[in-house]
Motif scaffolding. Structure first.
Motif, PDB file in Angstrom:
ATOM      1  N   GLN A   1       0.856  -1.181   0.000  1.00 45.35           N
ATOM      2  CA  GLN A   1       0.000   0.000   0.000  1.00 45.35           C
ATOM      3  C   GLN A   1       0.894   1.234   0.000  1.00 45.35           C
ATOM      4  OE1 GLN A   1      -3.613   0.414   0.003  1.00 45.35           O
ATOM      5  NE2 GLN A   1      -2.704   2.356  -0.654  1.00 45.35           N
ATOM      6  N   CYS A   2       0.679   2.105  -0.969  1.00 47.75           N
ATOM      7  CA  CYS A   2       1.397   3.376  -0.996  1.00 47.75           C
ATOM      8  C   CYS A   2       0.592   4.423  -0.232  1.00 47.75           C
ATOM      9  CB  CYS A   2       1.635   3.824  -2.433  1.00 47.75           C
ATOM     10  SG  CYS A   2       2.762   2.731  -3.326  1.00 47.75           S
ATOM     11  N   PHE A   3       1.290   5.198   0.583  1.00 46.44           N
ATOM     12  CA  PHE A   3       0.672   6.188   1.470  1.00 46.44           C
ATOM     13  C   PHE A   3       1.098   7.586   1.032  1.00 46.44           C
ATOM     14  CE2 PHE A   3       0.735   2.291   3.848  1.00 46.44           C
ATOM     15  CZ  PHE A   3      -0.412   2.309   4.628  1.00 46.44           C
ATOM     16  N   ALA A   4       0.130   8.369   0.580  1.00 46.55           N
ATOM     17  CA  ALA A   4       0.421   9.714   0.097  1.00 46.55           C
ATOM     18  C   ALA A   4       0.552  10.695   1.247  1.00 46.55           C
ATOM     19  CB  ALA A   4      -0.674  10.180  -0.857  1.00 46.55           C
ATOM     20  N   ILE A   5       1.513  11.593   1.121  1.00 45.39           N
ATOM     21  CA  ILE A   5       1.572  12.796   1.954  1.00 45.39           C
ATOM     22  C   ILE A   5       0.806  13.862   1.190  1.00 45.39           C
ATOM     23  CG2 ILE A   5       3.071  14.515   3.004  1.00 45.39           C
ATOM     24  CD1 ILE A   5       5.350  12.374   2.716  1.00 45.39           C
ATOM     25  N   PHE A   6      -0.329  14.292   1.739  1.00 51.80           N
ATOM     26  CA  PHE A   6      -1.168  15.277   1.056  1.00 51.80           C
ATOM     27  C   PHE A   6      -1.546  16.383   2.028  1.00 51.80           C
ATOM     28  CE2 PHE A   6      -5.531  16.826   0.272  1.00 51.80           C
ATOM     29  CZ  PHE A   6      -5.258  17.573  -0.853  1.00 51.80           C
ATOM     30  N   LEU A   7      -1.433  17.616   1.582  1.00 56.33           N
ATOM     31  CA  LEU A   7      -1.739  18.778   2.401  1.00 56.33           C
ATOM     32  C   LEU A   7      -2.889  19.554   1.778  1.00 56.33           C
ATOM     33  CD1 LEU A   7       1.936  19.997   2.907  1.00 56.33           C
ATOM     34  CD2 LEU A   7       0.636  18.415   4.335  1.00 56.33           C
ATOM     35  N   GLU A   8      -3.902  19.839   2.578  1.00 58.30           N
ATOM     36  CA  GLU A   8      -5.016  20.645   2.092  1.00 58.30           C
ATOM     37  C   GLU A   8      -4.510  22.039   1.701  1.00 58.30           C
ATOM     38  OE1 GLU A   8      -7.842  19.506   1.466  1.00 58.30           O
ATOM     39  OE2 GLU A   8      -8.311  17.844   2.820  1.00 58.30           O
ATOM     40  N   PRO A   9      -5.041  22.608   0.610  1.00 60.24           N
ATOM     41  CA  PRO A   9      -4.538  23.891   0.109  1.00 60.24           C
ATOM     42  C   PRO A   9      -4.631  25.033   1.116  1.00 60.24           C
ATOM     43  CG  PRO A   9      -5.927  22.840  -1.533  1.00 60.24           C
ATOM     44  CD  PRO A   9      -6.063  22.034  -0.278  1.00 60.24           C
TER      45      PRO A   9
ATOM     46  N   ILE B   1      -3.852  25.128   4.189  1.00 57.65           N
ATOM     47  CA  ILE B   1      -2.774  25.202   5.181  1.00 57.65           C
ATOM     48  C   ILE B   1      -1.824  26.324   4.790  1.00 57.65           C
ATOM     49  CG2 ILE B   1      -0.801  23.981   6.195  1.00 57.65           C
ATOM     50  CD1 ILE B   1      -2.303  21.382   5.740  1.00 57.65           C
ATOM     51  N   VAL B   2      -1.474  27.167   5.754  1.00 52.33           N
ATOM     52  CA  VAL B   2      -0.602  28.318   5.490  1.00 52.33           C
ATOM     53  C   VAL B   2       0.750  27.821   4.988  1.00 52.33           C
ATOM     54  CG1 VAL B   2       0.519  30.326   6.544  1.00 52.33           C
ATOM     55  CG2 VAL B   2      -1.783  29.648   7.262  1.00 52.33           C
ATOM     56  N   SER B   3       1.304  28.522   4.010  1.00 54.36           N
ATOM     57  CA  SER B   3       2.497  28.059   3.303  1.00 54.36           C
ATOM     58  C   SER B   3       3.649  27.716   4.234  1.00 54.36           C
ATOM     59  CB  SER B   3       2.956  29.109   2.293  1.00 54.36           C
ATOM     60  OG  SER B   3       1.997  29.283   1.276  1.00 54.36           O
TER      61      SER B   3
ATOM     62  N   ALA C   1       3.685  20.175   8.499  1.00 54.28           N
ATOM     63  CA  ALA C   1       2.537  19.268   8.393  1.00 54.28           C
ATOM     64  C   ALA C   1       2.926  17.993   7.647  1.00 54.28           C
ATOM     65  CB  ALA C   1       1.379  19.966   7.686  1.00 54.28           C
ATOM     66  N   ALA C   2       3.733  18.132   6.597  1.00 55.99           N
ATOM     67  CA  ALA C   2       4.198  16.955   5.865  1.00 55.99           C
ATOM     68  C   ALA C   2       5.026  16.047   6.766  1.00 55.99           C
ATOM     69  CB  ALA C   2       5.010  17.378   4.648  1.00 55.99           C
TER      70      ALA C   2
ATOM     71  N   ALA D   1       4.541  21.426  -0.063  1.00 51.78           N
ATOM     72  CA  ALA D   1       5.241  21.406   1.223  1.00 51.78           C
ATOM     73  C   ALA D   1       6.679  21.880   1.122  1.00 51.78           C
ATOM     74  CB  ALA D   1       5.212  19.990   1.810  1.00 51.78           C
ATOM     75  N   ILE D   2       7.290  21.772  -0.063  1.00 56.88           N
ATOM     76  CA  ILE D   2       8.711  22.120  -0.150  1.00 56.88           C
ATOM     77  C   ILE D   2       8.930  23.558  -0.602  1.00 56.88           C
ATOM     78  CG2 ILE D   2       9.237  19.701  -0.666  1.00 56.88           C
ATOM     79  CD1 ILE D   2       9.996  20.598  -3.523  1.00 56.88           C
TER      80      ILE D   2
END
Length: 311
Positions: free
Chosen positions: A44-52, A54-56, A62-63, A109-110
Motif C-alpha cells: 500500500q502506498c501512502f500519500a503525503i497530502f496537504l489541504e490547500p 494550510i498556510v504556506s 505538516a508533511a 510542502a517544499i
C-alpha cells in the motif's frame, strides 16, 4: 491474488485524527491493516497530502507530521507492515508481510526548496506528483484555469526524480504540465487516473495522453472514485472495469495497475467500499480477462516495471 495499490490518503486521516485513530483497526480508515489483510494487499502506498488552505510556512511541518504518523502508527505498531525503503524491497516481501511506501501528492510542502524534497526522499518518498488540483511553484494542477505547464523549478524536480529513480506522477497535472513531464521524466506514472473518453472529468487522461504514457513505458493505475468513473457518479465495479478495458484497447495491457484513492474520496463504488473488498473487483475482472492478465493489473505489471526500469 496480491494487490499493489499506488494511492491512498490514510496519512491525512491519521494526521487529522491527532492520534485518536489506530491504523490497525480504525473503522474510519478504508485502508486499515485488517482491511489490507482481508483484501490481500501486498503493498500500500501512502500519500503525503496537504489541504490547500494550510498556510504556506506550515506545510513542511505538516508533511513531516504525516511522515511521523507513517513511522509511528503504521510501521511502529504493526510488525506486519514493512517499510519499502528502496525498489528492491518490493521483491523481498515475505508471506504475511505488507509493504508500505511513502509518496508525495503535490510539492506544496517544499516551497521552492529542493533540499526539503531531498529530505522527504531520504525519509522514504519514492513517487512525487508535482501538484494536486491547484497551482504551486512547480506547475499548474488540473483545477487551475490558467492551465500552465512546468516552471523552471518544476523541471528541476523532474530532473531530481530522474537522478534518484523516483516516479514522477502525472495524475493531478494540467494538460500542459502533463506533456512537459512526459517530455522530461524517465519514470512517469499515473497513480490514480481513469479515461477521459469514458468519463469527461479534468482529472482523467485523454486517449492521446494514455497512448503517450504507454509508449514512454509509463503505467496508469485506475482510481475507484465514482466521479472519475462515471459522469453521473453512479458508478459500478463493471463501469470501472470498462476503464481498464479501454486502456487495454489503447495498448496498455501490461501497463495498467490499481490506485484506489481510499481515504481520500467521499463517494464509494458499491462493493468496493474499502481495501478489504478489492476481491470483488478482481472477481469481476476474471470474468473478462485471463488470470495472468488480472494478476498483471493487480500487481505484476508494476513489479515488472520496477525490475526492468528502477532496480
Amino acid at each position: 491474488m496480491n494487490i499493489i495499490d499506488l494511492h491512498c490518503d490514510a496519512l491525512l486521516k491519521l494526521w487529522e485524527g491527532k492520534g485518536r485513530l489506530r491504523f490497525r483497526d480504525a473503522q474510519e480508515l478504508q485502508t486499515n491493516l485488517l482491511r489490507l489483510q482481508q483484501g490481500k494487499v501486498m503493498v500500500q502506498c501512502f500519500a503525503i497530502f496537504l489541504e490547500p488552505e494550510i498556510v504556506s510556512d506550515q506545510k513542511f511541518q505538516a508533511a513531516l507530521e504525516q511522515v511521523d504518523y507513517f513511522y509511528k502508527e503504521v510501521l511502529g505498531k504493526n510488525p506486519e507492515m514493512k517499510h519499502i525503503k528502496e525498489w528492491s524491497d518490493f521483491i523481498k516481501l515475505q508471506d504475511g508481510e505488507i509493504g508500505a511506501m511513502l509518496t508525495l501528492e503535490g510539492v506544496d510542502a517544499i516551497g521552492n526548496d529542493l533540499t526539503k524534497l531531498r529530505i522527504l526522499h531520504q525519509l522514504g518518498v519514492h513517487s512525487v506528483g508535482l501538484t494536486w488540483n491547484n497551482a504551486n511553484l512547480a506547475a499548474d494542477g488540473a483545477g487551475e484555469p490558467r492551465g500552465g505547464g512546468l516552471t523552471l523549478f518544476g523541471k528541476e524536480i523532474v530532473a531530481f526524480n530522474n537522478q534518484h529513480h523516483i516516479l514522477t506522477d502525472v495524475s493531478h497535472l494540467s494538460d500542459k504540465a502533463f506533456w512537459d513531464v512526459l517530455e522530461l521524466a524517465d519514470y512517469p506514472i499515473a497513480s490514480h487516473s481513469n479515461s477521459k473518453t469514458l468519463c469527461n472529468h479534468p482529472r482523467n487522461l485523454t486517449d492521446e495522453q494514455a497512448v503517450a504514457m504507454f509508449q514512454k513505458g509509463g503505467l496508469i493505475h485506475v482510481v475507484y472514485n465514482p466521479p472519475f468513473v462515471k459522469e453521473d457518479g453512479n458508478a459500478t465495479i463493471t463501469d470501472l472495469v470498462e476503464h481498464i478495458d479501454h486502456f487495454c484497447s489503447l495498448g496498455g495491457l501490461k501497463q495498467i495497475g490499481l490506485g484506489s484513492d481510499f481515504d481520500g474520496i467521499s463517494e464509494l463504488i458499491p462493493g468496493l467500499e474499502d481495501a478489504g473488498k478489492v476481491k470483488n473487483l478482481i472477481n469481476e475482472l476474471l470474468k473478462y480477462y485471463s488470470e495472468d492478465a488480472v494478476k498483471g493489473f493487480a500487481s505484476e505489471n508494476f513489479l515488472e516495471h520496477i525490475e526492468n526500469k528502477l532496480i
